[in-house]
Design a protein around this motif. Structure first.
Motif, mmCIF file in Angstrom:
data_model
loop_
_atom_site.group_PDB
_atom_site.id
_atom_site.type_symbol
_atom_site.label_atom_id
_atom_site.label_comp_id
_atom_site.label_asym_id
_atom_site.label_seq_id
_atom_site.Cartn_x
_atom_site.Cartn_y
_atom_site.Cartn_z
ATOM 1 N N ASP A 65 27.151 -21.010 -8.900
ATOM 2 C CA ASP A 65 26.934 -22.464 -8.994
ATOM 3 C C ASP A 65 27.737 -23.233 -7.952
ATOM 4 O O ASP A 65 27.480 -24.415 -7.718
ATOM 5 C CB ASP A 65 27.219 -22.993 -10.410
ATOM 6 C CG ASP A 65 28.683 -22.829 -10.825
ATOM 7 O OD1 ASP A 65 29.435 -22.141 -10.107
ATOM 8 O OD2 ASP A 65 29.069 -23.397 -11.867
ATOM 9 N N THR A 69 25.954 -22.112 -3.105
ATOM 10 C CA THR A 69 25.152 -23.330 -2.894
ATOM 11 C C THR A 69 24.765 -23.473 -1.428
ATOM 12 O O THR A 69 25.491 -23.050 -0.529
ATOM 13 C CB THR A 69 25.936 -24.612 -3.278
ATOM 14 O OG1 THR A 69 27.237 -24.523 -2.684
ATOM 15 C CG2 THR A 69 26.030 -24.810 -4.759
ATOM 16 N N GLN A 73 22.260 -28.554 -1.534
ATOM 17 C CA GLN A 73 22.683 -28.669 -2.951
ATOM 18 C C GLN A 73 24.035 -29.392 -3.054
ATOM 19 O O GLN A 73 24.238 -30.226 -3.920
ATOM 20 C CB GLN A 73 22.770 -27.274 -3.585
ATOM 21 C CG GLN A 73 21.399 -26.688 -3.864
ATOM 22 C CD GLN A 73 21.453 -25.185 -4.142
ATOM 23 O OE1 GLN A 73 22.286 -24.453 -3.591
ATOM 24 N NE2 GLN A 73 20.546 -24.728 -4.993
ATOM 25 N N ARG A 74 24.937 -29.078 -2.141
ATOM 26 C CA ARG A 74 26.247 -29.749 -2.185
ATOM 27 C C ARG A 74 26.100 -31.240 -1.861
ATOM 28 O O ARG A 74 26.824 -32.082 -2.399
ATOM 29 C CB ARG A 74 27.226 -29.079 -1.213
ATOM 30 C CG ARG A 74 27.551 -27.643 -1.611
ATOM 31 C CD ARG A 74 28.743 -27.108 -0.858
ATOM 32 N NE ARG A 74 28.527 -26.967 0.570
ATOM 33 C CZ ARG A 74 27.932 -25.950 1.180
ATOM 34 N NH1 ARG A 74 27.478 -24.933 0.455
ATOM 35 N NH2 ARG A 74 27.797 -25.912 2.494
ATOM 36 N N LYS A 76 23.826 -33.140 -2.802
ATOM 37 C CA LYS A 76 23.456 -33.861 -4.038
ATOM 38 C C LYS A 76 24.705 -34.254 -4.819
ATOM 39 O O LYS A 76 24.796 -35.362 -5.345
ATOM 40 C CB LYS A 76 22.542 -32.997 -4.913
ATOM 41 C CG LYS A 76 21.151 -32.929 -4.375
ATOM 42 C CD LYS A 76 20.170 -32.407 -5.405
ATOM 43 C CE LYS A 76 18.788 -32.380 -4.770
ATOM 44 N NZ LYS A 76 18.070 -31.147 -4.977
ATOM 45 N N GLU A 126 23.918 -31.300 4.490
ATOM 46 C CA GLU A 126 22.495 -30.943 4.623
ATOM 47 C C GLU A 126 22.207 -30.353 5.996
ATOM 48 O O GLU A 126 21.541 -29.326 6.130
ATOM 49 C CB GLU A 126 21.652 -32.212 4.445
ATOM 50 C CG GLU A 126 21.045 -32.309 3.089
ATOM 51 C CD GLU A 126 20.427 -33.690 2.862
ATOM 52 O OE1 GLU A 126 20.003 -33.921 1.742
ATOM 53 O OE2 GLU A 126 20.393 -34.517 3.811
#
Ligand SMILES: NC(=O)C1=CN([C@@H]2O[C@H](COP(=O)(O)OP(=O)(O)OC[C@H]3O[C@@H](n4cnc5c(N)ncnc54)[C@H](O)[C@@H]3O)[C@@H](O)[C@H]2O)C=CC1
Ligand code: BAL
Ligand code: NA
Length: 505
Positions: A65, A69, A73-74, A76, A126
């Motif tokens: 989790d 990542t 995802q981070r 977000k 991103e």
């Protein structure tokens, strides 16, 4: 925006995604510098808590989790943190003001920068997805190489009190964007908003251990973080002497550090400025903003002799006009310095300047109308020579010292006459001259026709004894990445033929 009344939250250490009492159960008082009152307590971590936080960070890196990542995802999580900070802006700005003493509107503007900084590093997280594996062209066909940009690991982030949540963000946002697991040790003199960041991380569901927050004293909580063998890097902002201790301790483990230390930055003002009042205002802002407690403060005014008398006269008028008050008052422009220790240190530097023969042109003492709180008048010191302590040492308070010059050569010599090298400013209409000064300044940051504006996209950091490494922009992300070379032999069925082969089996 209305300034809200607020209750100080009572928090524990933020470790592994939850609030935990420090093992030794110690707490430290929170002091409001505007009235010297104890307004609450923060938990005081020790070595044992550091060890638990490091284990939680390691476990986060191993778990899917957090450890697996993608940058997207981070991003977000970073955007969710930014949104929560924005939602809580009035409360956070108020907490910052009553903990640190900076005017509320400055604190509110810091919170805007915090939001922008988390959003900016969300974008970089991103973008990292497409850059995390890059080919490197070789001169041979039998090998191929690529480079991976991976999270560096567990990072220790040690921050100061002058921009509490903002300096925290300058380190936490890029560290999380890179995919590291971070342990933050904020300054014991202003930790409230960094603890509130813990609550925000809990609310947005940041995976446990990705960020832990250990408040406490430097030698009890900061030092064990630096010396912990399972912490891969330390990023530090603070004083020179502490920077030296950190670098020395980290060297024992060959642990990388980035150090953002103090400064004694110059502002060089020529007689061809565009406008006297505009130049005077930048000079004031360059030194007195944030109650003068800025590492990059342009606290040495180097003014061309030809305009010195009228410039100083106008500087005085503007200085007298600065509103000094409780920082929660709406148009306050100068609040108290952070602590009793800092108050005494600044007054001592002023009295030494006087003893050494300098003239206190304005200020130099507590404002008469404020009987409590660590208030110091904005202070202008003239008749300074280059052997004086006030010329050489960082004050970290609202104190400007002044020297005049005749020629460009003299101005640059004075500007660089410092062991520090963080910022430098020049005010002049002549852009070619500004260009010459830009090259000649021994600093990491140059301001032309302004002083102090600070944005999150360009790099920030110094040279000489102001430290090394760069924060902000894409440079900061690099601080938290390991660059891994991966080289593959692409003709594995062909022998390497370096040693003589024994006879076949
Ligand atoms: N460059 C900058 O942005 C700053 C410079 N300063 C300068 O430093 C002077 C002293 O202020 P302080 O708050 O005492 O700064 P400091 O450098 O001692 O503290 C900064 C941070 O380092 C931590 N720390 C202290 N000793 C440590 C150690 N041995 N190992 C690991 N962490 C440690 C502190 O707890 C705090 O979180 C000020 O008067 C000012 O001149 C202070 C704050 C910021
Ligand atoms: N905006 C300046 C940040 C510092 O003083 O560290
Ligand atoms: Na405080």
């Amino acid at each position: 925006m209305a300034i809200p009344n607020i209750r100080i939250p009572c928090r524990q250490l933020f470790i592994d995604g939850e609030w935990r009492e420090p093992l030794k159960k110690n707490r430290l008082p929170i002091i409001n510098p505007a009235n010297e009152e104890i307004i609450g307590y923060i938990p005081a971590a020790t070595e044992e808590d550091v060890d638990i936080a490091v284990k939680a960070a390691r476990s986060a890196l191993r778990r899917e989790d957090w450890g697996s990542t993608t940058g997207a995802q981070r991003a977000k999580y970073l955007r969710a943190i930014a949104a929560k900070v924005l939602e809580k802006k009035p409360e956070l700005a108020t907490l910052e003001t009553i903990d640190n003493g900076k005017p509320w509107f400055e604190a509110a503007s810091d919170i805007d920068d915090v939001v922008a900084c988390f959003e900016y590093y969300a974008d970089l997280a991103e973008a990292l997805d497409s850059k995390k594996k890059t080919e490197v062209k070789l001169h041979l066909d039998s090998f191929k190489t690529h480079v991976l940009r991976e999270p560096l690991g567990v990072v220790g982030l040690i921050t100061p009190w002058n921009y509490p949540l903002l300096m925290t963000t300058w380190k936490v946002a890029p560290a999380l964007a890179a995919g590291c697991a971070a342990i933050l040790k904020p300054s014991e003199l202003a930790s409230i908003t960094s603890l509130e960041l813990g609550e925000i991380c809990r609310e947005v569901g940041l995976p446990p251990g990705a960020l832990s927050i250990l408040t406490g004293l430097g030698h009890e909580a900061g030092s064990p973080l630096v010396s912990h063998p399972d912490v891969d890097k330390i990023a530090f902002t603070g004083s020179g002497p502490t920077g030296v201790k950190i670098m020395t301790a980290a060297a024992q483990l060959v642990k990388p550090v980035t150090l953002e230390l103090g400064g004694k930055s110059p502002i060089v003002v020529f007689d061809d400025i565009h406008d006297l009042d505009i130049a005077v205002e930048w000079t004031l802002f360059g030194c007195f903003w944030t109650n003068g407690q800025i590492c990059s403060a342009t606290s040495r005014l180097i003014i061309q002799e030809t305009i010195a008398p009228q410039f100083l006269a106008r500087l005085l008028e503007w200085t007298k006009n600065i509103k000094i008050s409780d920082p929660l008052e709406e148009d306050c422009k100068l609040g108290p310095v952070i602590s009793r220790g800092q108050y005494e240190k600044v007054l001592k530097l002023i009295s030494t300047a006087k003893d050494e023969g300098a003239t206190i042109l304005y200020g130099g003492d507590r404002p008469e109308h404020l009987k409590k709180g660590y208030y110091i008048q904005p202070t202008i010191i003239t008749d300074v020579d280059t052997t004086m302590e006030i010329w050489k040492e960082e004050v970290f308070g609202p104190v400007l010292c002044v020297k005049t010059f005749k020629t460009e050569e003299e101005a640059i010599e004075l500007a660089n006459d410092t062991k520090y090298g963080l910022g430098a400013a020049i005010l002049s209409k002549d852009l070619e001259r500004c260009e010459r000064f830009t090259k000649a300044f021994q600093s990491g940051i140059v301001w032309i026709n302004c002083s102090q504006p600070c944005f999150w996209q360009p790099p920030w950091g110094g040279k000489k004894r102001s430290g090394f490494g760069r924060e902000l922009g894409e440079w900061s992300l690099e601080n938290y990445l390991n660059i891994k070379q991966v080289t593959q032999y692409v003709t594995p069925d062909e022998p390497w033929a370096f040693y003589k082969s024994p006879s076949k089996l």
